[in-house]
Scaffold this active site. Structure first.
Site, PDB file in Angstrom:
ATOM      1  N   THR A  55       2.854   0.359  -0.021  1.00  0.00           N
ATOM      2  CA  THR A  55       4.121   1.041   0.304  1.00  0.00           C
ATOM      3  C   THR A  55       4.237   1.305   1.800  1.00  0.00           C
ATOM      4  O   THR A  55       5.324   1.565   2.305  1.00  0.00           O
ATOM      5  CB  THR A  55       4.256   2.363  -0.489  1.00  0.00           C
ATOM      6  OG1 THR A  55       2.997   3.011  -0.485  1.00  0.00           O
ATOM      7  CG2 THR A  55       4.693   2.112  -1.912  1.00  0.00           C
ATOM      8  N   ARG A  77       5.636  12.332  -8.464  1.00  0.00           N
ATOM      9  CA  ARG A  77       5.723  13.760  -8.130  1.00  0.00           C
ATOM     10  C   ARG A  77       6.422  14.516  -9.241  1.00  0.00           C
ATOM     11  O   ARG A  77       7.531  14.132  -9.638  1.00  0.00           O
ATOM     12  CB  ARG A  77       6.517  13.963  -6.820  1.00  0.00           C
ATOM     13  CG  ARG A  77       5.756  13.526  -5.574  1.00  0.00           C
ATOM     14  CD  ARG A  77       4.574  14.472  -5.339  1.00  0.00           C
ATOM     15  NE  ARG A  77       3.752  14.094  -4.203  1.00  0.00           N
ATOM     16  CZ  ARG A  77       2.696  13.270  -4.249  1.00  0.00           C
ATOM     17  NH1 ARG A  77       2.349  12.714  -5.383  1.00  0.00           N
ATOM     18  NH2 ARG A  77       1.971  13.035  -3.176  1.00  0.00           N
ATOM     19  N   ARG A  94      -2.366  14.765  -4.807  1.00  0.00           N
ATOM     20  CA  ARG A  94      -2.217  16.098  -4.222  1.00  0.00           C
ATOM     21  C   ARG A  94      -1.501  17.132  -5.080  1.00  0.00           C
ATOM     22  O   ARG A  94      -1.897  18.306  -5.043  1.00  0.00           O
ATOM     23  CB  ARG A  94      -1.569  15.971  -2.829  1.00  0.00           C
ATOM     24  CG  ARG A  94      -2.555  15.381  -1.830  1.00  0.00           C
ATOM     25  CD  ARG A  94      -1.876  14.825  -0.609  1.00  0.00           C
ATOM     26  NE  ARG A  94      -1.141  13.606  -0.918  1.00  0.00           N
ATOM     27  CZ  ARG A  94      -0.425  12.911  -0.038  1.00  0.00           C
ATOM     28  NH1 ARG A  94      -0.347  13.323   1.219  1.00  0.00           N
ATOM     29  NH2 ARG A  94       0.189  11.813  -0.403  1.00  0.00           N
ATOM     30  N   LYS A 134      -9.465   8.764  -9.986  1.00  0.00           N
ATOM     31  CA  LYS A 134      -9.458   7.609  -9.067  1.00  0.00           C
ATOM     32  C   LYS A 134     -10.355   7.904  -7.877  1.00  0.00           C
ATOM     33  O   LYS A 134     -10.185   8.918  -7.192  1.00  0.00           O
ATOM     34  CB  LYS A 134      -8.039   7.306  -8.582  1.00  0.00           C
ATOM     35  CG  LYS A 134      -7.990   6.092  -7.639  1.00  0.00           C
ATOM     36  CD  LYS A 134      -6.565   5.615  -7.433  1.00  0.00           C
ATOM     37  CE  LYS A 134      -5.875   6.230  -6.247  1.00  0.00           C
ATOM     38  NZ  LYS A 134      -6.350   5.730  -4.943  1.00  0.00           N
ATOM     39  N   LYS A 191      -9.692  -2.110  -3.383  1.00  0.00           N
ATOM     40  CA  LYS A 191      -8.768  -3.088  -2.775  1.00  0.00           C
ATOM     41  C   LYS A 191      -9.509  -4.271  -2.144  1.00  0.00           C
ATOM     42  O   LYS A 191      -9.421  -4.540  -0.944  1.00  0.00           O
ATOM     43  CB  LYS A 191      -7.873  -2.410  -1.734  1.00  0.00           C
ATOM     44  CG  LYS A 191      -6.963  -1.337  -2.338  1.00  0.00           C
ATOM     45  CD  LYS A 191      -5.979  -0.798  -1.319  1.00  0.00           C
ATOM     46  CE  LYS A 191      -4.954   0.138  -1.923  1.00  0.00           C
ATOM     47  NZ  LYS A 191      -5.477   1.433  -2.399  1.00  0.00           N
ATOM     48  N   ASP A 193     -11.353 -10.980  -0.024  1.00  0.00           N
ATOM     49  CA  ASP A 193     -12.352 -11.804   0.676  1.00  0.00           C
ATOM     50  C   ASP A 193     -12.345 -13.195   0.026  1.00  0.00           C
ATOM     51  O   ASP A 193     -11.481 -13.481  -0.811  1.00  0.00           O
ATOM     52  CB  ASP A 193     -13.733 -11.118   0.574  1.00  0.00           C
ATOM     53  CG  ASP A 193     -14.652 -11.476   1.742  1.00  0.00           C
ATOM     54  OD1 ASP A 193     -14.609 -12.636   2.207  1.00  0.00           O
ATOM     55  OD2 ASP A 193     -15.423 -10.614   2.183  1.00  0.00           O
ATOM     56  N   ASP A 199     -10.764   2.284  -6.627  1.00  0.00           N
ATOM     57  CA  ASP A 199      -9.670   1.671  -5.863  1.00  0.00           C
ATOM     58  C   ASP A 199     -10.219   1.124  -4.542  1.00  0.00           C
ATOM     59  O   ASP A 199     -10.026   1.708  -3.487  1.00  0.00           O
ATOM     60  CB  ASP A 199      -8.589   2.744  -5.631  1.00  0.00           C
ATOM     61  CG  ASP A 199      -7.325   2.180  -5.014  1.00  0.00           C
ATOM     62  OD1 ASP A 199      -7.159   0.944  -5.030  1.00  0.00           O
ATOM     63  OD2 ASP A 199      -6.507   2.978  -4.519  1.00  0.00           O
ATOM     64  N   PRO A 247     -13.294 -16.077  -2.600  1.00  0.00           N
ATOM     65  CA  PRO A 247     -13.531 -15.881  -4.033  1.00  0.00           C
ATOM     66  C   PRO A 247     -14.995 -15.595  -4.382  1.00  0.00           C
ATOM     67  O   PRO A 247     -15.286 -14.717  -5.212  1.00  0.00           O
ATOM     68  CB  PRO A 247     -13.055 -17.205  -4.650  1.00  0.00           C
ATOM     69  CG  PRO A 247     -11.978 -17.664  -3.718  1.00  0.00           C
ATOM     70  CD  PRO A 247     -12.448 -17.262  -2.343  1.00  0.00           C
TER      71      PRO A 247
HETATM   72  O1  C5P Z   1      -1.696  12.494  -3.391  1.00  0.00           O
HETATM   73  P1  C5P Z   1      -0.889  11.359  -3.952  1.00  0.00           P
HETATM   74  O2  C5P Z   1      -0.362  11.642  -5.357  1.00  0.00           O
HETATM   75  O3  C5P Z   1       0.210  10.909  -3.007  1.00  0.00           O
HETATM   76  O4  C5P Z   1      -1.935  10.176  -4.107  1.00  0.00           O
HETATM   77  C1  C5P Z   1      -1.545   8.876  -4.443  1.00  0.00           C
HETATM   78  C2  C5P Z   1      -2.733   7.969  -4.479  1.00  0.00           C
HETATM   79  O5  C5P Z   1      -2.297   6.643  -4.711  1.00  0.00           O
HETATM   80  C3  C5P Z   1      -3.527   7.919  -3.174  1.00  0.00           C
HETATM   81  O6  C5P Z   1      -4.898   7.721  -3.534  1.00  0.00           O
HETATM   82  C4  C5P Z   1      -2.971   6.711  -2.461  1.00  0.00           C
HETATM   83  O7  C5P Z   1      -3.915   6.090  -1.619  1.00  0.00           O
HETATM   84  C5  C5P Z   1      -2.646   5.787  -3.623  1.00  0.00           C
HETATM   85  N1  C5P Z   1      -1.621   4.803  -3.347  1.00  0.00           N
HETATM   86  C6  C5P Z   1      -0.324   5.150  -2.933  1.00  0.00           C
HETATM   87  N2  C5P Z   1       0.597   4.188  -2.694  1.00  0.00           N
HETATM   88  C7  C5P Z   1       0.279   2.900  -2.843  1.00  0.00           C
HETATM   89  C8  C5P Z   1      -1.009   2.529  -3.251  1.00  0.00           C
HETATM   90  C9  C5P Z   1      -1.930   3.520  -3.498  1.00  0.00           C
HETATM   91  O8  C5P Z   1      -0.009   6.333  -2.812  1.00  0.00           O
HETATM   92  N3  C5P Z   1       1.203   1.993  -2.634  1.00  0.00           N
END
Ligand code: C5P
Length: 243
Positions: free
Chosen positions: A131, A192, A222, A40, A69, A72, A67, A74
């Protein structure tokens, strides 16, 4: 565009989020070649490097989730999606709150490029509610619904527009699977492995739970990119979702 992702092994539906410098992203790409199928690329990396960073990963056989996002009018989103598709990216995000016409315009832009290049059409995903937007924050911008109700409403908008699916937290995946049906893409970050640090993610699930809840693809950053051995970290996750 709906999909038959169920025939793709889950290990090939793990998307590694490269939220790091361009040099580190390229190094991780080299290490993960032959292991991970998807990476990504977010706004930070894309604005720094441009289409070249997508080409770098495509040359190494990765599928690329761009990604960006989009949000704007259409006309602009149609052009942006067409341009994003020309980079060779495979998946693109747009804010579902931009409305049905905007999402449909993005889908049309992606389809026009697919016709022009002969490549598969870009997978177009709607962002429902970030989130980071909790109930008070939603109220402060005039949204009186709970985040979950707002997610359900925007998933309906995404469905009507004909785009491929949505990005959602693993907790919302089963609700969205009910709304969107079996073939929609449901891509979940906030994943996770059991026992690993949550970092700044609050509503997390393990990779296996996210898939069980209805995710088609999971995004993990991460826990892989900051691991002492990113390949081993990826392979451990792949092992944990082996069906
Ligand atoms: O490092 P981690 O696993 O937390 O990365 C999650 C990825 O998903 C990041 O690129 C973050 O910007 C993206 N993301 C997120 N929550 C969302 C939308 C996107 O963590 N609601």
């Amino acid at each position: 565009m709906l999909s038959d992702f169920s025939s793709t092994p889950k290990r090939d539906r793990i998307i590694v989020a490269l939220d790091c410098s361009a040099d580190r992203a390229r190094a991780l790409g080299d290490q993960l070649t032959g292991h991970a199928r998807w990476v990504k690329v977010g706004m930070t990396l894309f604005y720094a490097c441009g289409p070249e960073i997508v080409a770098y990963f495509k040359e190494r056989g990765f599928k690329v989730f761009l990604d960006l996002k989009l949000h704007d009018i259409p006309f602009q989103v149609k052009g942006a999606a067409a341009s994003a598709a020309r980079t060779g990216a495979d998946m693109l995000t747009m804010h579902a709150s931009g409305g049905e016409a905007m999402l449909a315009a993005g889908r049309e832009g992606a389809q026009e490029t697919a016709k022009e290049t002969g490549r598969d059409p870009l997978i177009t995903l709607g962002i429902t509610v970030l989130t980071s937007m909790d109930e008070p924050t939603l109220r402060s911008v005039g949204v009186e619904r709970t985040p979950r109700d707002q997610v359900a409403l925007l998933a309906g908008v995404a469905k009507e527009s004909g785009i491929s699916g949505v990005v959602a937290s693993p907790q919302e995946a089963s609700l969205l699977r009910d709304i969107l049906g079996p073939q929609a893409y449901i891509v979940t970050p906030g994943v996770r492995p059991a026992g690993s640090s949550a970092d700044d993610q609050s509503r997390i699930a393990t990779p296996a739970e996210a898939f069980d809840n209805g995710a088609s693809h999971i995004v993990v950053g991460r826990p892989i990119t900051q691991a002492p051995d990113p390949v081993a970290a990826f392979e451990n996750i792949a092992q944990s979702v082996r069906s």
